[in-house]
Design a protein around this motif. Structure first.
Motif, PDB file in Angstrom:
ATOM      1  N   LYS A 153      50.151  55.334  28.865  1.00 56.51           N
ATOM      2  CA  LYS A 153      48.770  54.981  28.518  1.00 56.51           C
ATOM      3  C   LYS A 153      48.312  55.865  27.373  1.00 56.51           C
ATOM      4  CE  LYS A 153      46.547  57.897  31.979  1.00 56.51           C
ATOM      5  NZ  LYS A 153      45.573  57.957  33.073  1.00 56.51           N
ATOM      6  N   HIS A 203      48.020  50.387  27.548  1.00 54.46           N
ATOM      7  CA  HIS A 203      48.750  50.603  28.801  1.00 54.46           C
ATOM      8  C   HIS A 203      50.084  49.864  28.711  1.00 54.46           C
ATOM      9  CE1 HIS A 203      44.695  51.505  30.338  1.00 54.46           C
ATOM     10  NE2 HIS A 203      45.321  52.268  31.217  1.00 54.46           N
ATOM     11  N   ARG A 231      54.087  49.408  30.980  1.00 57.33           N
ATOM     12  CA  ARG A 231      54.977  49.792  32.070  1.00 57.33           C
ATOM     13  C   ARG A 231      56.335  49.161  31.841  1.00 57.33           C
ATOM     14  NH1 ARG A 231      53.279  47.813  37.842  1.00 57.33           N
ATOM     15  NH2 ARG A 231      51.842  49.577  37.838  1.00 57.33           N
ATOM     16  N   ARG A 243      54.432  45.283  31.829  1.00 61.23           N
ATOM     17  CA  ARG A 243      53.103  45.091  31.246  1.00 61.23           C
ATOM     18  C   ARG A 243      52.988  45.918  29.968  1.00 61.23           C
ATOM     19  NH1 ARG A 243      49.251  47.362  36.003  1.00 61.23           N
ATOM     20  NH2 ARG A 243      50.187  45.594  37.060  1.00 61.23           N
ATOM     21  N   PRO A 291      48.020  42.992  32.935  1.00 62.36           N
ATOM     22  CA  PRO A 291      48.253  43.616  34.242  1.00 62.36           C
ATOM     23  C   PRO A 291      47.887  42.660  35.378  1.00 62.36           C
ATOM     24  CG  PRO A 291      46.201  44.413  33.327  1.00 62.36           C
ATOM     25  CD  PRO A 291      46.760  43.464  32.320  1.00 62.36           C
ATOM     26  N   THR A 322      47.573  53.241  45.940  1.00 59.36           N
ATOM     27  CA  THR A 322      47.214  53.555  44.555  1.00 59.36           C
ATOM     28  C   THR A 322      45.796  53.045  44.284  1.00 59.36           C
ATOM     29  OG1 THR A 322      47.962  51.413  43.708  1.00 59.36           O
ATOM     30  CG2 THR A 322      49.601  53.191  43.795  1.00 59.36           C
ATOM     31  N   PRO A 323      45.218  53.413  43.150  1.00 61.04           N
ATOM     32  CA  PRO A 323      43.995  52.725  42.728  1.00 61.04           C
ATOM     33  C   PRO A 323      44.327  51.274  42.340  1.00 61.04           C
ATOM     34  CG  PRO A 323      44.325  54.766  41.500  1.00 61.04           C
ATOM     35  CD  PRO A 323      45.589  54.493  42.228  1.00 61.04           C
ATOM     36  N   ARG A 324      43.301  50.529  41.999  1.00 61.12           N
ATOM     37  CA  ARG A 324      43.491  49.141  41.577  1.00 61.12           C
ATOM     38  C   ARG A 324      44.482  49.080  40.404  1.00 61.12           C
ATOM     39  NH1 ARG A 324      38.545  45.460  39.099  1.00 61.12           N
ATOM     40  NH2 ARG A 324      39.779  43.593  38.664  1.00 61.12           N
ATOM     41  N   LYS A 325      45.409  48.114  40.461  1.00 59.97           N
ATOM     42  CA  LYS A 325      46.416  48.011  39.406  1.00 59.97           C
ATOM     43  C   LYS A 325      46.500  46.620  38.792  1.00 59.97           C
ATOM     44  CE  LYS A 325      47.949  52.213  39.400  1.00 59.97           C
ATOM     45  NZ  LYS A 325      47.774  53.049  38.214  1.00 59.97           N
ATOM     46  N   SER A 326      45.537  45.765  39.073  1.00 60.79           N
ATOM     47  CA  SER A 326      45.638  44.400  38.572  1.00 60.79           C
ATOM     48  C   SER A 326      44.266  43.800  38.315  1.00 60.79           C
ATOM     49  CB  SER A 326      46.387  43.549  39.597  1.00 60.79           C
ATOM     50  OG  SER A 326      46.385  42.200  39.213  1.00 60.79           O
ATOM     51  N   VAL A 327      44.246  42.766  37.486  1.00 63.11           N
ATOM     52  CA  VAL A 327      42.989  42.049  37.248  1.00 63.11           C
ATOM     53  C   VAL A 327      42.645  41.188  38.456  1.00 63.11           C
ATOM     54  CG1 VAL A 327      41.769  40.496  35.707  1.00 63.11           C
ATOM     55  CG2 VAL A 327      43.698  41.817  34.850  1.00 63.11           C
ATOM     56  N   GLU A 364      33.483  39.658  38.800  1.00 64.48           N
ATOM     57  CA  GLU A 364      33.733  40.767  39.724  1.00 64.48           C
ATOM     58  C   GLU A 364      32.607  41.772  39.653  1.00 64.48           C
ATOM     59  OE1 GLU A 364      37.395  41.970  37.450  1.00 64.48           O
ATOM     60  OE2 GLU A 364      36.564  43.976  37.760  1.00 64.48           O
ATOM     61  N   LYS A 396      29.708  51.835  47.666  1.00 64.49           N
ATOM     62  CA  LYS A 396      30.158  52.101  46.288  1.00 64.49           C
ATOM     63  C   LYS A 396      31.648  51.865  46.077  1.00 64.49           C
ATOM     64  CE  LYS A 396      30.360  57.027  47.174  1.00 64.49           C
ATOM     65  NZ  LYS A 396      31.793  57.156  47.351  1.00 64.49           N
ATOM     66  N   ASN A 430      37.214  53.147  52.307  1.00 58.38           N
ATOM     67  CA  ASN A 430      36.425  54.148  53.025  1.00 58.38           C
ATOM     68  C   ASN A 430      35.091  53.539  53.470  1.00 58.38           C
ATOM     69  OD1 ASN A 430      35.875  56.605  54.159  1.00 58.38           O
ATOM     70  ND2 ASN A 430      35.158  57.542  52.263  1.00 58.38           N
TER      71      ASN A 430
END
Lengths: 497, 106
Positions: A92, A102, A104, A140, A160, A173-178, A242, A250, A318
């Motif tokens: 990145k 970005h 991969r 990607r 992505p 992981t955190p969000r990795k896609s649209v 979205e 949050k 959470n």
């Protein structure tokens, strides 16, 4: 006091004041030298930092899968086990305020897979140790450009769209896609535009996105001429709304995604040769390579019909600070067959002696049924699950980094459902299932760079041909009712930085 | 799997009912914004900063060496749980952390 005494006193007093003054000047000089030296060093560091435009990270995954298959009569297959390695090079960069990059690069393979490339000169044993080709798989590679005066971002490249939501829970992981994975979970190229509404509306991450992608026809023969053996290609249009939420919700994300494919083309000849020809050969008790499609005799319509699909996703991490992550996803799809049935004509690849040459088999194909009966086929899928983050730090703070996560997911797809998830993280592409799926997993972090996951997936197929829009051959009235099961138990080790 | 599912539901229900009364997680982001943000920010006593100011190792070192006390002792302002939650939040969103990926997000 005489003059000499006065002079002596003056010298002593001067010495008292001058000695520290000289010392300070000396220190200052040293300090200036230090600052100059540090400044020179910092210039080098700064220059190197500015030149280091790309941050690189790596992931390695070792995975072992055990499969078991139960057929219609509940006969248990002996099962198979497959070990695989996945390597990802993540990159990145933020070269300017407006530009983001970005990428991969991925290698994903079974251990010492002898399918490729050719015995004995090149096998998997020495594939990366001998001269071969320039293949490098790009999963990607995209760039976003953010406009200064407009709340708009334009994105181009290999987008992505794999590891769709809520795969982030299972992958930790955190969000990795649209997209939500139920809509589309594979690799795809395209161009996208995002209207960033969060700059005007106080909802975090609120955006409207429009994406155009294209399934290009095979251009082996030429890129500027029509290839009669090839699929014609398909245009894919996607719109997405979205938004996140403020306050106690949050970490919650809502997505509405709509996809439209106006014309679904006939499958490529490779589909006929790799999927249909072996079936005909098996029915005739012949080798799989015995039949090949005759492109001149076959009829491959440019359009078999259209497809539209929408997906709603709500994912909350959470949830209300209870260490619980939840998601629910619903998908609805319509396939509109236009009645224009395609036909593959299969011939002998090599005509056997004493057998007349000619067309040996004609295989109809279409959308929803092999006859491509004109009309609409509706389908839907529900997908929900939860992940519990066990707070071990409540027992002992030193155990915080070892806090495990337990997750369960369930999805059910109806008769004509297709998840379009051929690039999904799970090897069975569970979201394509026309039936029920239970999925259980346990994540054990060892370190922030090292994670172990074990899991078990159980798929109960209710209808045949999961994962395909196309029906062919004997599927005259749509996917047949079946009762088969597949289970997958796996252990994987993830290391990354 | 059918046997596991009821167990999972029972566990879920247990935590759903237990956690609100027993032990709800301290929200690190919340503490960061509301307590750290009292002093840190534009036109405030201390400069504004984001978790991306440091890499995760630097944040861990910052807390293990209690570097904040060199400028201001905050031990009386935060509980241990709050400090731990803030540290987790800062490390989780540090410059070298795993960031979200999608189109059109910074």
């Amino acid at each position: 006091m005489n003059k000499i005494q006065h002079l002596f006193l003056f010298l002593i007093i001067s010495a008292i004041f001058l000695i520290p003054a000289q010392g300070s000047a000396f220190d200052l000089e040293l300090l200036e030298q230090d600052v100059e030296e540090l400044s020179a060093r910092l210039d080098e560091v700064e220059k190197q930092t500015l030149l280091d435009k790309i941050q690189i990270g790596a992931e390695v995954r070792a995975r072992s899968d055990w499969y078991r298959y139960l057929d219609h009569d509940n006969n248990i297959d002996d099962g198979t086990s497959v070990q695989s390695t996945r390597f990802r090079l993540n990159m990145k960069a933020e070269p300017t305020e407006n530009l983001r990059f970005h990428a991969r690069l991925t290698m994903f393979k079974n251990w010492i897979d002898n399918d490729a490339p050719g015995f004995p000169a090149r096998m998997d044993f020495n594939d990366s140790r001998v001269p071969s080709d320039s293949t490098l798989r790009v999963e990607r590679a995209y760039m976003d450009y953010f406009f200064d005066i407009l709340p708009i971002a334009v994105t181009i490249g290999r987008l992505p769209v794999s590891d769709g939501l809520p795969t982030d829970l299972k992958e930790n992981t955190p969000r990795k896609s649209v997209y939500p994975s139920m809509m589309y979970d594979l690799t795809a190229d395209g161009v996208a535009i995002s209207l960033l509404l969060e700059e005007y509306i106080p909802m975090p991450g609120m955006a409207i996105r429009g994406i155009y992608a294209n399934f290009t026809s095979d251009d082996d023969l030429s890129f500027f001429r029509d290839d009669t053996q090839a699929a014609k290609g398909m245009d894919v249009y996607v719109g997405q709304f979205e938004t996140g939420f403020p306050g106690i919700f949050k970490d919650t994300l809502f997505i509405f995604n709509y996809l439209e494919v106006p014309d679904i083309c006939s499958p490529d000849q490779t589909f006929a040769d790799n999927v249909i020809a072996p079936q005909i050969a098996a029915a005739a008790g012949a080798p799989a390579s015995m039949f090949i499609m005759d492109p001149n005799a076959s009829y491959l319509p440019d359009s078999l019909g259209s497809l539209s699909k929408y997906v709603l996703l709500l994912e909350s991490k959470n949830f209300l600070n209870t260490w619980l992550d939840l998601f629910v996803c619903y998908g609805n799809m319509r396939i509109q067959a236009n009645g224009n049935m395609g036909i593959w004509v299969e011939n002998f690849a090599t005509v056997p002696p004493n057998v007349p040459a000619g067309n040996q088999a004609m295989v109809p194909f279409g959308l929803g049924s092999s006859l491509n009966v004109k009309g609409t086929k509706k389908s839907e899928c529900i997908y929900y699950g939860a992940r519990l983050n066990i707070p071990l730090d409540k027992i002992n703070k030193k155990l915080a980094r070892y806090s495990p996560k337990i997750g369960y997911e369930y999805n059910k797809g109806s008769r004509y459902w297709v998840g379009t998830s051929w690039g999904a993280e799970d090897p069975l592409n569970k979201l394509n299932t026309r039936g029920h799926v239970h999925d259980f997993y346990y994540i054990q972090p060892i370190d922030k760079n090292f994670t172990i996951r074990v899991g078990h997936t159980e798929i109960d197929y209710d209808y045949a041909n999961s994962g395909s829009y196309y029906e062919a051959g004997t599927s005259l009235f749509g996917p047949a009712k079946i009762n088969t099961k597949v289970t997958n138990t796996y252990l994987l080790l993830d290391m990354k930085f | 799997m059918k046997k596991l599912f009821p167990c999972f539901i029972v566990a879920l229900l247990f935590f759903l009912f237990y956690l609100p009364y027993g032990a709800v997680a301290v929200d690190g982001e919340d503490v960061f914004q509301n307590k750290c943000g009292k002093c840190h920010g534009d036109l405030k006593a201390a400069p504004d900063f984001s978790p991306a100011k440091y890499a995760s190792t630097q944040w861990e070192r910052f807390f293990s060496r209690d570097k904040h006390s060199r400028k201001k002792d905050i031990s009386g302002l935060f509980s241990k749980e709050e400090l731990r939650a803030v540290q987790d939040h800062l490390v989780l969103h540090a410059a070298d952390s795993d960031h979200p990926e999608s189109i059109g997000i910074r």
